[in-house]
Design an enzyme around this catalytic site. Structure first.
Site, PDB file in Angstrom:
ATOM      1  N   HIS A 133       0.880  -1.174   0.000  1.00  0.00           N
ATOM      2  CA  HIS A 133       0.000   0.000   0.000  1.00  0.00           C
ATOM      3  C   HIS A 133       0.913   1.219   0.000  1.00  0.00           C
ATOM      4  O   HIS A 133       2.011   1.169   0.575  1.00  0.00           O
ATOM      5  CB  HIS A 133      -0.846   0.090   1.273  1.00  0.00           C
ATOM      6  CG  HIS A 133      -1.771  -1.050   1.524  1.00  0.00           C
ATOM      7  ND1 HIS A 133      -1.374  -2.191   2.177  1.00  0.00           N
ATOM      8  CD2 HIS A 133      -3.082  -1.215   1.246  1.00  0.00           C
ATOM      9  CE1 HIS A 133      -2.405  -3.023   2.286  1.00  0.00           C
ATOM     10  NE2 HIS A 133      -3.459  -2.457   1.722  1.00  0.00           N
TER      11      HIS A 133
ATOM     12  N   ASP B  89       2.397   1.895   3.315  1.00  0.00           N
ATOM     13  CA  ASP B  89       3.328   0.900   3.889  1.00  0.00           C
ATOM     14  C   ASP B  89       4.740   1.324   3.518  1.00  0.00           C
ATOM     15  O   ASP B  89       5.671   1.201   4.305  1.00  0.00           O
ATOM     16  CB  ASP B  89       3.151  -0.502   3.290  1.00  0.00           C
ATOM     17  CG  ASP B  89       1.761  -1.065   3.442  1.00  0.00           C
ATOM     18  OD1 ASP B  89       1.103  -0.722   4.432  1.00  0.00           O
ATOM     19  OD2 ASP B  89       1.357  -1.853   2.560  1.00  0.00           O
TER      20      ASP B  89
ATOM     21  N   GLU C  73     -10.741  -6.755  -4.884  1.00  0.00           N
ATOM     22  CA  GLU C  73     -10.565  -7.870  -3.942  1.00  0.00           C
ATOM     23  C   GLU C  73     -11.814  -8.005  -3.082  1.00  0.00           C
ATOM     24  O   GLU C  73     -12.059  -7.179  -2.194  1.00  0.00           O
ATOM     25  CB  GLU C  73      -9.332  -7.579  -3.077  1.00  0.00           C
ATOM     26  CG  GLU C  73      -9.009  -8.698  -2.111  1.00  0.00           C
ATOM     27  CD  GLU C  73      -7.723  -8.411  -1.335  1.00  0.00           C
ATOM     28  OE1 GLU C  73      -6.757  -7.892  -1.926  1.00  0.00           O
ATOM     29  OE2 GLU C  73      -7.704  -8.697  -0.135  1.00  0.00           O
TER      30      GLU C  73
HETATM   31  C1  XUL Z   1      -7.638  -6.905   4.002  1.00  0.00           C
HETATM   32  C2  XUL Z   1      -6.826  -7.244   2.818  1.00  0.00           C
HETATM   33  C3  XUL Z   1      -5.950  -6.173   2.301  1.00  0.00           C
HETATM   34  C4  XUL Z   1      -5.856  -6.109   0.818  1.00  0.00           C
HETATM   35  C5  XUL Z   1      -5.082  -4.932   0.297  1.00  0.00           C
HETATM   36  O1  XUL Z   1      -8.429  -7.942   4.469  1.00  0.00           O
HETATM   37  O2  XUL Z   1      -6.872  -8.354   2.341  1.00  0.00           O
HETATM   38  O3  XUL Z   1      -4.694  -6.331   2.870  1.00  0.00           O
HETATM   39  O4  XUL Z   1      -5.268  -7.264   0.303  1.00  0.00           O
HETATM   40  O5  XUL Z   1      -5.613  -3.731   0.692  1.00  0.00           O
HETATM   41 CO    CO Z   2      -5.857  -9.222   0.754  1.00  0.00          CO
END
Ligand code: XUL
Ligand code: CO
Length: 446
Positions: A109, A112, A240
């Site tokens: 991210h 991060d 996601e």
């Molecule tokens: C949270 C999750 C995140 C995403 C990226 O559950 O999986 O870490 O992968 O934002």
């Molecule tokens: Co994730």
């Protein structure tokens, strides 16, 4: 091997490049199944599996939970007084870890990698600085970026959502991070860009106009897509799914929900799905179910590899060790011809009680071995066992005659009625699930 960079401090002393030693080895710091160059079918294990280490669980989160602070002392967090100096050390530690482990990819991210700041100019300056350093590190080591993303869920400003926030000012502020995270991804040659809808959801319908929020979400994603393409990003955008946590209702509930959303808004050409094992199980599905739904829609783009805990109702993000899970996942991946440009990102964390630096290596070694074995077994099942023949034979009645006519849209409901009358009561055909399960175990235990 000490550290790959001149002048950099070594953060994992005493651990060298992790070797492959095979199943006969009892060395905890060696691979038993993952052998990057070993061919499985027409590709090497490294080409099939495309492993990535995630920055957040491995180098940012030191083990805090809702009941207490972190338990691990990360040496890179105590270097110097300035946040940027600490971020630089964290980068050195991360690249030392990646190269010692021998993975080709990593993911991050924006915040991060670089220190966050409310002031946009400072945030952008920090990120640009760290992206410049990450680029140098990538060049020096050959590491590649699987995906970048923006953290649109930690800062309190996003408590009511980012792209779906009822306040336009917050939606616009989220765009600052997405624009910068896309730029960072492009600059580092990232192969994908991820949207995990952290706070995109709601807690109560009493104060929420869900329809409007979802329209804003689609518009925001289209704007990000257009910006990314104009900035030269050629990879996949990935959504996601996750059904809950942090919000009570998450808009990207599961693969089927997101597929419907993407097709409804004409986003399915640029956006694919990043399926996470523990998210699939939270939504009441199995990992391979959500992978298969995504794949059947032509939308399986990448995987966040981890596992949940059968007794806990939250996202435990454990490292994947269950061979049934990895075989099931690799069956879907192999049947669709691979994951590229996606990969297997370990969105997983060591337990809060695991406080040795070595634990991070052990966790990744275990996950990589579990997927390597899953790959071998899935490949053998598809290439050598009767699995595919048995499965297609179950549908043989659609391969010719009236069944084929039905598939091709040549029969009416009245035709089906007439055919059923002529044929009489259908014979019972066993689903033979036990036979399939025994076949899987037979190949797993070989
Ligand atoms: C949270 C999750 C995140 C995403 C990226 O559950 O999986 O870490 O992968 O934002
Ligand atoms: Co994730």
């Amino acid at each position: 091997m000490s550290t790959p960079f001149k002048g950099a401090r070594e953060f994992f002393p005493g651990i060298d490049r992790i070797p492959f030693e095979g199943v006969g080895s009892d060395n905890p710091l060696a691979f038993k199944h993952y052998h990057a160059d070993r061919k499985v079918g027409d590709k090497t294990m490294a080409e099939h599996l495309r492993f990535a280490v995630c920055y957040w669980h491995s180098f940012v989160n030191a083990g805090h939970d809702p009941f207490g602070p972190g338990t691990r002392n990360y040496p890179w967090d105590t270097v110097g007084e300035h946040a940027l100096a600490r971020a630089e050390s964290k980068l050195d530690a991360a690249f030392e870890f990646f190269t010692k482990l021998g993975v080709p990819y990593y993911c991050f991210h924006d915040i991060d990698l670089a220190p966050d700041a409310d002031d946009v100019a400072t945030y952008e300056k920090n990120l640009k600085h760290m992206v410049g350093l990450a680029k140098e590190r990538q060049k020096a080591t050959g590491m590649k970026l699987l995906w970048g993303t923006a953290n649109l869920f930690s800062h309190p400003r996003y408590m009511n959502g980012a792209a779906t926030n009822p306040d336009f000012a917050v939606v616009a502020r989220a765009a600052v991070q997405v624009r910068n995270a896309i730029d960072a991804t492009v600059e580092l040659g990232g192969e994908n860009y991820v949207f995990w809808g952290g706070r995109e959801g709601y807690a109560s319908l009493l104060n929420t106009d869900m329809k409007r929020e979802l329209e804003h979400f689609a518009r925001f994603l289209a704007l990000a897509r257009d910006y990314g393409r104009s900035a030269g990003f050629k990879g996949n955008f990935l959504i996601e799914p996750k059904p809950m946590e942090p919000m009570k209702h998450q808009y990207d509930f599961d693969a089927a929900t997101v597929a419907g959303f993407l097709f409804r808004h004409g986003l399915e050409k640029d956006f694919k799905l990043n399926i996470e094992a523990n998210h699939a199980t939270l939504s009441g599905h199995t990992f391979d179910h959500d992978l298969q739904v995504a794949s059947d829609h032509g939308l399986l783009g990448s995987i966040d590899a981890n596992r949940g805990n059968a007794q806990n109702g939250w996202d435990t993000d454990q490292f994947p060790t269950d061979l049934y899970d990895t075989v099931g996942a690799m069956l879907v991946v192999l049947r669709q011809g691979g994951l590229a440009p996606g990969g297997l990102n370990f969105d997983a964390k060591v337990r809060r009680e695991s406080t040795d630096a070595e634990d991070l290596f052990l966790a990744h070694i275990g996950g990589m071995d579990a997927f390597a074995r899953g790959l071998e077994v899935a490949h053998a099942l598809l290439a050598k066992s009767p699995l595919e023949t048995w499965r297609s034979e179950r549908y043989a009645s659609f391969d010719a005659g009236a069944g084929r006519d039905f598939e091709r849209g040549r029969l009416s409901l009245a035709d089906l009625h007439a055919l059923a009358l002529a044929a009489g009561e259908p014979a019972r055909r066993s689903g033979r699930q036990e036979r399939y399960e025994n076949l899987l175990n037979q190949y797993l235990m070989r």
